[in-house]
Enzyme design. Structure first.
Site, PDB file in Angstrom:
ATOM      1  N   SER A 169       0.834  -1.199   0.000  1.00 22.03           N
ATOM      2  CA  SER A 169       0.000   0.000   0.000  1.00 22.03           C
ATOM      3  C   SER A 169       0.878   1.262   0.000  1.00 22.03           C
ATOM      4  O   SER A 169       1.688   1.447  -0.901  1.00 22.03           O
ATOM      5  CB  SER A 169      -0.959  -0.046   1.193  1.00 22.03           C
ATOM      6  OG  SER A 169      -1.984   0.910   1.051  1.00 22.03           O
ATOM      7  N   ASP A 264      -9.473  -2.623  -6.448  1.00 20.03           N
ATOM      8  CA  ASP A 264      -8.671  -1.679  -5.668  1.00 20.03           C
ATOM      9  C   ASP A 264      -8.580  -0.380  -6.456  1.00 20.03           C
ATOM     10  O   ASP A 264      -8.354  -0.400  -7.667  1.00 20.03           O
ATOM     11  CB  ASP A 264      -7.272  -2.287  -5.456  1.00 20.03           C
ATOM     12  CG  ASP A 264      -6.419  -1.555  -4.432  1.00 20.03           C
ATOM     13  OD1 ASP A 264      -6.556  -0.326  -4.311  1.00 20.03           O
ATOM     14  OD2 ASP A 264      -5.613  -2.224  -3.770  1.00 20.03           O
ATOM     15  N   HIS A 294      -8.541  -3.986  -1.792  1.00 24.36           N
ATOM     16  CA  HIS A 294      -7.304  -3.542  -1.159  1.00 24.36           C
ATOM     17  C   HIS A 294      -7.050  -4.344   0.118  1.00 24.36           C
ATOM     18  O   HIS A 294      -7.974  -4.597   0.911  1.00 24.36           O
ATOM     19  CB  HIS A 294      -7.417  -2.061  -0.820  1.00 24.36           C
ATOM     20  CG  HIS A 294      -6.127  -1.408  -0.461  1.00 24.36           C
ATOM     21  ND1 HIS A 294      -5.062  -1.354  -1.333  1.00 24.36           N
ATOM     22  CD2 HIS A 294      -5.715  -0.780   0.674  1.00 24.36           C
ATOM     23  CE1 HIS A 294      -4.058  -0.723  -0.763  1.00 24.36           C
ATOM     24  NE2 HIS A 294      -4.413  -0.373   0.458  1.00 24.36           N
TER      25      HIS A 294
END
Length: 320
Positions: A169, A264, A294
């Site tokens: 991330s 995502d 995600h």
């Protein structure tokens, strides 16, 4: 054609929805609330894995301090197996949208990679935006860890030519930024492993097809990037090492492993970045996981999707 959420992920999300009352999302730019929620989420996801150190008896850790470009002291944690052979190593940057997360909250994640592969990791407690650092601060923190590891290579039994950078991330974005800095500053880097990376501060426009599924929203992304970039947000003054999607050329960057979920908001920027690397003849492995949101692997670590992804990551780590 409509998207379909992976059924194992759908079951987890349904169970979570039944266990708690819905709460309104944080207001845009309310980084404190978003940090609090992100910290709680990371803590819960950590609880789904065996606790460190008891769950990873073969892995030992030691903490150190490195000095960033502006003189700040940054905590780093070195994880290794007792029987690890000299060789490769990985510098790891945790996720958290640039505003949350810590080495402690990723203990089990990192220890899991080390126990499975035997490759040691250096996890970086980079400063969080906006109260601890902004702009280039976090990426310079992770780069400082890379430099420290290179300097300590003989003592730690590491080959400096076999060091990779990895992150998830926001940490994936920082890993990509470190790869840019390594190229520009002449520092060897064996690979960059980018897990659903946060690469582009311009990803702000909602996609109605994805809206029902997203875990990290476009408003969340606005908040995280604005916290990091401050007055530069939305301008052409954003440094490419901070938002790697802006880099003028990818020529000379380290070989890459890029992974992202179909559901995502980072999907397009991750795929585009991987395509740019491949077009520049940089060895690049891209995984676009169908039905994945995600942090799908953290939400449902026992799912077939997560286990397949983690096995790919371990293969890449072991190949360094």
């Amino acid at each position: 054609m409509a998207f379909t959420l992976d059924p194992e992920l759908a079951a987890v999300l349904q169970a979570l929805a039944e266990q708690s009352d819905p709460t309104p999302p944080p207001e845009r730019d309310d980084w404190r609330t978003l940090r609090a929620r992100g910290t709680a989420s990371l803590r819960w996801m950590a609880s789904l894995l065996p606790a460190y150190p008891s769950g990873y008896p073969l892995v030992k850790a030691s903490s150190h301090k490195v000095r960033s470009a502006d003189g700040a002291e940054i905590l780093v944690r070195w994880y290794e197996k007792a029987e690890s052979a000299p060789g490769s190593a990985v510098v790891y940057a945790h996720g958290g949208g640039m505003i949350a997360g810590s080495v402690d909250l990723h203990d089990s994640v990192v220890a899991g990679y080390v126990q499975a592969t035997g490759v040691p990791f250096l996890s970086v407690d980079y400063r969080l935006a906006p109260d601890a650092a902004t702009g280039t601060g976090p990426v310079e923190d992770v780069f400082a860890a890379l430099i420290w590891l290179g300097e300590q290579a003989p003592e730690l039994r590491v080959d400096p030519r076999r060091i990779a950078v990895m992150g998830d991330s926001a940490g994936g974005g920082l890993a990509a930024g470190v790869a840019i800095l390594a190229r520009d500053r002449g520092v060897p880097l064996a690979r960059q492993a980018l897990l659903y990376p946060m690469l582009d501060d311009r990803t702000l426009t909602p996609d109605p097809r994805l809206t029902p599924y997203v875990a990290w929203t476009w408003d969340d992304n606005w908040t995280g990037w604005h916290a990091l970039l401050g007055a530069a947000f939305g301008t052409d003054d954003v440094p490419p090492q901070v938002a790697p999607a802006r880099v003028a050329t990818v020529e000379g960057l380290a070989p890459a492993y890029v992974e992202v979920g179909e559901l995502d908001i980072f999907r397009a920027e991750a795929v585009t970045y991987a395509q740019r690397l491949a077009d520049a003849d940089i060895p690049t492995e891209l995984h676009l996981h169908s039905g994945a949101i995600h942090e799908y692997d953290r939400l449902a670590p026992a799912s077939r999707l997560a286990r397949r992804a983690v096995e790919d990551r371990r293969r890449v780590i072991s190949s360094l």
